[in-house]
Write an enzyme that holds these catalytic residues in place. Sequence first.
Site, PDB file in Angstrom:
ATOM      1  N   CYS A   1       0.809  -1.222   0.000  1.00 39.50           N
ATOM      2  CA  CYS A   1       0.000   0.000   0.000  1.00 39.50           C
ATOM      3  C   CYS A   1       0.843   1.273   0.000  1.00 39.50           C
ATOM      4  O   CYS A   1       0.615   2.187  -0.814  1.00 39.50           O
ATOM      5  CB  CYS A   1      -0.999  -0.011   1.157  1.00 39.50           C
ATOM      6  SG  CYS A   1      -0.277   0.099   2.812  1.00 39.50           S
TER       7      CYS A   1
ATOM      8  N   HIS B   1      -2.561   1.223   6.926  1.00 39.58           N
ATOM      9  CA  HIS B   1      -2.978   1.162   5.517  1.00 39.58           C
ATOM     10  C   HIS B   1      -3.172   2.568   4.963  1.00 39.58           C
ATOM     11  O   HIS B   1      -3.697   3.454   5.632  1.00 39.58           O
ATOM     12  CB  HIS B   1      -4.270   0.364   5.370  1.00 39.58           C
ATOM     13  CG  HIS B   1      -4.607   0.061   3.938  1.00 39.58           C
ATOM     14  ND1 HIS B   1      -3.914  -0.881   3.203  1.00 39.58           N
ATOM     15  CD2 HIS B   1      -5.531   0.590   3.093  1.00 39.58           C
ATOM     16  CE1 HIS B   1      -4.403  -0.922   1.971  1.00 39.58           C
ATOM     17  NE2 HIS B   1      -5.383  -0.037   1.885  1.00 39.58           N
TER      18      HIS B   1
ATOM     19  N   HIS C   1      -6.056   2.050  -4.088  1.00 42.46           N
ATOM     20  CA  HIS C   1      -4.998   1.560  -3.209  1.00 42.46           C
ATOM     21  C   HIS C   1      -4.526   0.173  -3.615  1.00 42.46           C
ATOM     22  O   HIS C   1      -5.197  -0.529  -4.386  1.00 42.46           O
ATOM     23  CB  HIS C   1      -5.499   1.526  -1.756  1.00 42.46           C
ATOM     24  CG  HIS C   1      -6.659   0.595  -1.513  1.00 42.46           C
ATOM     25  ND1 HIS C   1      -6.932   0.031  -0.291  1.00 42.46           N
ATOM     26  CD2 HIS C   1      -7.641   0.122  -2.345  1.00 42.46           C
ATOM     27  CE1 HIS C   1      -8.010  -0.721  -0.351  1.00 42.46           C
ATOM     28  NE2 HIS C   1      -8.448  -0.692  -1.584  1.00 42.46           N
TER      29      HIS C   1
END
Length: 342
Positions: free
Chosen positions: A255, A303, A315
């Site tokens: 990520c 994240h 993402h």
Amino acid sequence: MASHRRPKQPSRSRVTALTAFAAAAVALSSQSAMAAPDKPNKDEVKAKVDALYGEAEQATEKFDGAKDRQDKLEKEIAQLQDQVARGQLELNDMRNTLGSMASAQYRTGGIDQSLTLLLSNDPQSYLDKASTLQQLSGKQIETIGRIQAKQRSLAQQRQEAAGKLADLDATRKELGEQKKAAQDKLAAAQAQLNTLSAQDRAQLQDEETKADKSAAQSAGKVKGSGRAGAALAAAATQEGKGYHMGSTGPDLYDCSGLTQWAYAQAGVSISRTTFTQVNDGTRIGRSQLQPGDLVFFFDDLHHVGLYAGNGQVLHASHPGPTGGVKYEPMDDMPFQFGVRVG
């Protein structure tokens, strides 16, 4: 005519056998019930798998941080070792120069032999002797002073390098631990998926694929501006590429690797992990988000993605079979805040 004979009573051994048989049947039935619990349904398995993917991502970001520290330490150590090597050469040259001066003066009888003691690794003790100092020229004293300064500098650099080498060893150990932790979580997630039937697994994948398409359609109409918009546009070209721990593109990403890569394409350098990217700009609330802003999720901020407009995030989602670079509704994860870079 019916018989009035009393029925024959079962013997004690027969009663014992029947009782034992009944007890065994009950025990087997109980064991069978314990050995075959209710199989978790598709939604329960998905919840467990999502949680395991989250834990794998936590370990991945810690892995990224350790890897980043390792790379920096290796560069710093190499620079220090190069400085020490060059410094030692300079020290040797200065000693040779002082030695040549001393030899010339000794041959002409202009200086005592004690000057040679100044060419040792630690001439300070001899410098303290006034009789020696009185026989040295100003140029020699200056050279000896430079030798002493260089020796102190080299000692400090060697000590600093030793400390960084110890840090590097600890960082490499952490790197291995976090990599194993992530791999263990992924293995556990796959084991959970394997408890489902092929039909249930296919249904889960179909549901997620449809949700991804819907999110992409909703976000696809939004255009960003400035460097954030350029970063979002760059990330959009990577849609469909896979997730991989520690990867920063151009074929695979995690990520924070995706967000770092995307901003690099826009000419902006941001740090490596979610835990540091939170400080790469100004924090903003959800109502202030613009396309391309960084958006962070979960309490521990493990994240990150790029705000894609219309409540969607672009993402590198998770390491599972349906993961990778994709659009997803922000409401699917616990949003914390955004960061406007620059």
